[in-house]
Motif scaffolding. Sequence first.
Motif, short mmCIF file in Angstrom:
data_model
loop_
_atom_site.label_atom_id
_atom_site.label_comp_id
_atom_site.label_asym_id
_atom_site.label_seq_id
_atom_site.Cartn_x
_atom_site.Cartn_y
_atom_site.Cartn_z
N PHE A 196 0.83 -1.20 0.00
CA PHE A 196 0.00 0.00 0.00
C PHE A 196 0.86 1.26 0.00
CE2 PHE A 196 -1.90 3.37 2.64
CZ PHE A 196 -2.96 3.73 1.81
N LEU A 197 1.86 1.30 0.87
CA LEU A 197 2.73 2.47 0.96
C LEU A 197 3.47 2.71 -0.35
CD1 LEU A 197 4.12 2.09 4.57
CD2 LEU A 197 2.44 3.75 3.73
N LYS A 198 3.88 1.62 -0.98
CA LYS A 198 4.56 1.75 -2.27
C LYS A 198 3.59 2.25 -3.35
CE LYS A 198 8.09 -0.65 -4.75
NZ LYS A 198 8.92 -1.84 -4.81
N ALA A 199 2.34 1.81 -3.27
CA ALA A 199 1.34 2.19 -4.27
C ALA A 199 0.97 3.67 -4.19
CB ALA A 199 0.09 1.34 -4.12
N ILE A 200 1.00 4.25 -2.99
CA ILE A 200 0.59 5.65 -2.85
C ILE A 200 1.78 6.61 -2.88
CG2 ILE A 200 -1.50 5.09 -1.58
CD1 ILE A 200 -0.04 6.16 0.94
N GLU A 201 2.98 6.08 -2.90
CA GLU A 201 4.18 6.93 -2.89
C GLU A 201 4.20 7.84 -4.12
OE1 GLU A 201 8.93 6.13 -3.25
OE2 GLU A 201 7.74 4.70 -2.12
#
Length: 77
Positions: free
Chosen positions: A45-50
């Motif tokens: 998730f964190l990688k997707a919204i970065e």
Amino acid sequence: MGNIDKRNRLSEEVFTYKITKDNKIFIYWMGKQVTILTGKASGKFLKAIEGKNHLDTQLVMAKLTGNFKRGNEKDGK
């Protein structure tokens, strides 16, 4: 975004998230918790919204929460 958000709901901040110390991510819809991400899912998730803008972040959270509303929810008013 054209066909995805026809009612323009994602321009409002309907989804929010909170990250805890142990990297759990709580995703909220209109202030109510709808899902918790842990482990690999939270990293993904964190990688997707970065580096994403507000609308794209809202879309990612909408897709992650899935179809949690069935139409029989009460407003509580």
